[in-house]
Design a protein around this motif. Structure first.
Motif, PDB file in Angstrom:
ATOM      1  N   CYS A   1       0.827  -1.187   0.000  1.00 37.35           N
ATOM      2  CA  CYS A   1       0.000   0.000   0.000  1.00 37.35           C
ATOM      3  C   CYS A   1       0.877   1.259   0.000  1.00 37.35           C
ATOM      4  N   ARG A   2       1.980   1.177   0.801  1.00 41.52           N
ATOM      5  CA  ARG A   2       2.877   2.328   0.851  1.00 41.52           C
ATOM      6  C   ARG A   2       3.501   2.588  -0.522  1.00 41.52           C
ATOM      7  N   ARG A   3       3.824   1.514  -1.189  1.00 41.96           N
ATOM      8  CA  ARG A   3       4.421   1.651  -2.507  1.00 41.96           C
ATOM      9  C   ARG A   3       3.435   2.319  -3.457  1.00 41.96           C
ATOM     10  N   GLU A   4       2.186   1.972  -3.368  1.00 41.72           N
ATOM     11  CA  GLU A   4       1.164   2.579  -4.221  1.00 41.72           C
ATOM     12  C   GLU A   4       1.005   4.059  -3.897  1.00 41.72           C
ATOM     13  N   VAL A   5       1.048   4.377  -2.602  1.00 41.53           N
ATOM     14  CA  VAL A   5       0.951   5.774  -2.183  1.00 41.53           C
ATOM     15  C   VAL A   5       2.165   6.534  -2.695  1.00 41.53           C
ATOM     16  N   ALA A   6       3.340   5.958  -2.548  1.00 40.27           N
ATOM     17  CA  ALA A   6       4.572   6.610  -3.008  1.00 40.27           C
ATOM     18  C   ALA A   6       4.540   6.787  -4.524  1.00 40.27           C
ATOM     19  N   ASP A   7       4.074   5.749  -5.227  1.00 40.34           N
ATOM     20  CA  ASP A   7       3.968   5.837  -6.684  1.00 40.34           C
ATOM     21  C   ASP A   7       2.965   6.918  -7.089  1.00 40.34           C
ATOM     22  N   ALA A   8       1.850   6.988  -6.364  1.00 39.14           N
ATOM     23  CA  ALA A   8       0.822   7.990  -6.656  1.00 39.14           C
ATOM     24  C   ALA A   8       1.369   9.388  -6.397  1.00 39.14           C
ATOM     25  N   GLN A   9       2.120   9.535  -5.262  1.00 41.21           N
ATOM     26  CA  GLN A   9       2.710  10.830  -4.955  1.00 41.21           C
ATOM     27  C   GLN A   9       3.743  11.224  -6.014  1.00 41.21           C
ATOM     28  N   ALA A  10       4.544  10.282  -6.433  1.00 42.84           N
ATOM     29  CA  ALA A  10       5.560  10.547  -7.448  1.00 42.84           C
ATOM     30  C   ALA A  10       4.888  10.920  -8.770  1.00 42.84           C
ATOM     31  N   ALA A  11       3.819  10.209  -9.098  1.00 48.48           N
ATOM     32  CA  ALA A  11       3.089  10.500 -10.329  1.00 48.48           C
ATOM     33  C   ALA A  11       2.470  11.891 -10.244  1.00 48.48           C
ATOM     34  N   GLU A  12       1.932  12.227  -9.064  1.00 49.95           N
ATOM     35  CA  GLU A  12       1.330  13.549  -8.876  1.00 49.95           C
ATOM     36  C   GLU A  12       2.392  14.640  -8.977  1.00 49.95           C
TER      37      GLU A  12
END
Length: 101
Positions: A1-12
């Motif tokens: 889940c953290r990886r998805e959040v980090a990926d989402a933040q990076a994408a944002e």
């Protein structure tokens, strides 16, 4: 889940940076276009002013030439009148001489 959040933040962050780059590029293009339009407008205005100045100078020359023509015509009329008067005087003098003879 953290990886998805980090990926989402990076994408944002990437999207925000991309939007910022697009906005900066668009602003730079707008400024460049505005500068080009201003330069073209300034050149057209200067050309128009030069043309108007040339037309005004031409008009002044025309007025000066017309004035010179009028002055020459007036002088011709005066000289013609004076010649007529002198010719009449000469004729009168010749007639008076003939009468005396």
């Amino acid at each position: 889940c953290r990886r998805e959040v980090a990926d989402a933040q990076a994408a944002e962050q990437t999207a925000v940076a991309s939007e910022k780059a697009v906005a900066e590029t668009a602003e730079a293009v707008r400024k460049r276009d505005a500068a080009e339009v201003e330069a073209v407008s300034r050149a057209a205005l200067e050309a128009g002013m030069e043309k108007q100045s040339a037309m005004e100078a031409s008009s002044r020359r025309d007025v000066e030439e017309f004035g010179a023509i009028r002055a020459a015509a007036a002088e011709k009329a005066l000289l013609t009148s004076e010649f007529g008067r002198l010719e009449s005087q000469l004729k009168t003098s010749e007639e008076e001489r003939e009468v005396r003879r």
